[in-house]
Design an enzyme around this catalytic site. Structure first.
Site, short mmCIF file in Angstrom:
data_model
loop_
_atom_site.label_atom_id
_atom_site.label_comp_id
_atom_site.label_asym_id
_atom_site.label_seq_id
_atom_site.Cartn_x
_atom_site.Cartn_y
_atom_site.Cartn_z
N HIS A 56 -0.77 4.48 0.25
CA HIS A 56 -0.61 3.48 1.55
C HIS A 56 -0.02 4.84 2.09
O HIS A 56 0.26 5.63 1.90
CB HIS A 56 0.46 2.20 1.73
N LYS A 78 4.31 2.82 5.30
CA LYS A 78 4.84 2.21 4.59
C LYS A 78 6.31 1.40 4.40
O LYS A 78 6.25 2.37 3.75
CB LYS A 78 3.53 1.94 3.78
#
Length: 237
Positions: free
Chosen positions: A135, A139
């Site tokens: 990600h 995140k």
């Protein structure tokens, strides 16, 4: 529909644009700078709330909606230790609650196929299964909620594994490796590796549009319902 957005980061802004384009009304936006204004919203002025916030704020936001008669769609992750409490609140107040760790239709098909493959692969002991999720740098939670949901799908069909662990090799456990890189929307890869070959099932998101579209679909689908629901209910998987 009159939509209240709780969480106004990248996802909230994308949902706002797509909801307005579909003819919905955004009655308010809540973030950490004005969280106290949530108290002014009730079932009288909101048809549904869409909640994408941080783990420490999610349960409080969901609780407020359920106790005040506001149907709520949540995609926040990292708070699921209180999920049973949310279900209880929903039942006590005859509310409507839709939760998904990921609202992408493609990701939920990925979950579906992941469970099917796990049920087949558990018979072949030469293969070792693992999950890798990647990600963007912002995140917060590790592993991702989507990674955990994928792990749960495997564990339900893979009796030789007793649970999952994060970023470590542990005998009898499913390892979820989390990586954070610039400008990555979300990638999830399930790998079955043996000494002679490798099988992979992957989902790679190219933009947040799929997540936002799914959240709006869930909000539309939740209208006039009671109970706790998820993507399997909406997609009939």
């Amino acid at each position: 529909m009159r939509i209240l957005l709780i969480g106004y980061g990248k996802m909230g802004k994308t949902i706002e644009q797509m909801a307005l384009a579909k003819g919905h009304q955004i009655v308010g936006t809540i973030d950490h700078t004005n969280s106290e204004t949530l108290q002014k919203y009730t079932a009288a002025n909101v048809d549904v709330a869409i909640e994408f916030t941080h783990p420490e704020a999610a349960f409080g936001n969901i609780s407020y909606c359920l106790t005040n008669g506001i149907p709520v769609v949540s995609g926040s992750t990292g708070w699921l230790d209180k999920f049973d409490e949310a279900k209880k609140l929903c039942s006590e107040h005859n509310g409507a609650f839709f939760y998904a760790s990921n609202f992408s239709v493609g990701v939920n098909l990925f979950f579906h196929f992941n469970e099917y493959i796990a049920a087949k692969m558990q018979a072949y002991k030469a293969y070792k299964v693992g999950i890798r999720e990647i990600h963007h740098l912002q995140k917060v939670d590790k592993p991702s909620g989507t990674g955990i949901t994928a792990a749960e799908g495997i564990l339900a069909n893979y009796p030789i594994l007793s649970g999952w662990v994060a970023d470590e090799e542990t005998e009898g456990k499913l390892n979820i490796i989390s990586e954070r890189e610039p400008d990555v929307v979300g990638t999830h890869i399930v790998t079955y590796s043996s000494e002679v070959d490798k099988i992979e099932l992957a989902h790679v998101a190219h933009s947040r549009a799929g997540f936002a579209e799914g959240a709006i679909m869930a909000a539309e689908w939740l209208k006039d319902k009671e109970g706790v629901y998820g993507m399997k209910d909406m997609l009939n998987l």
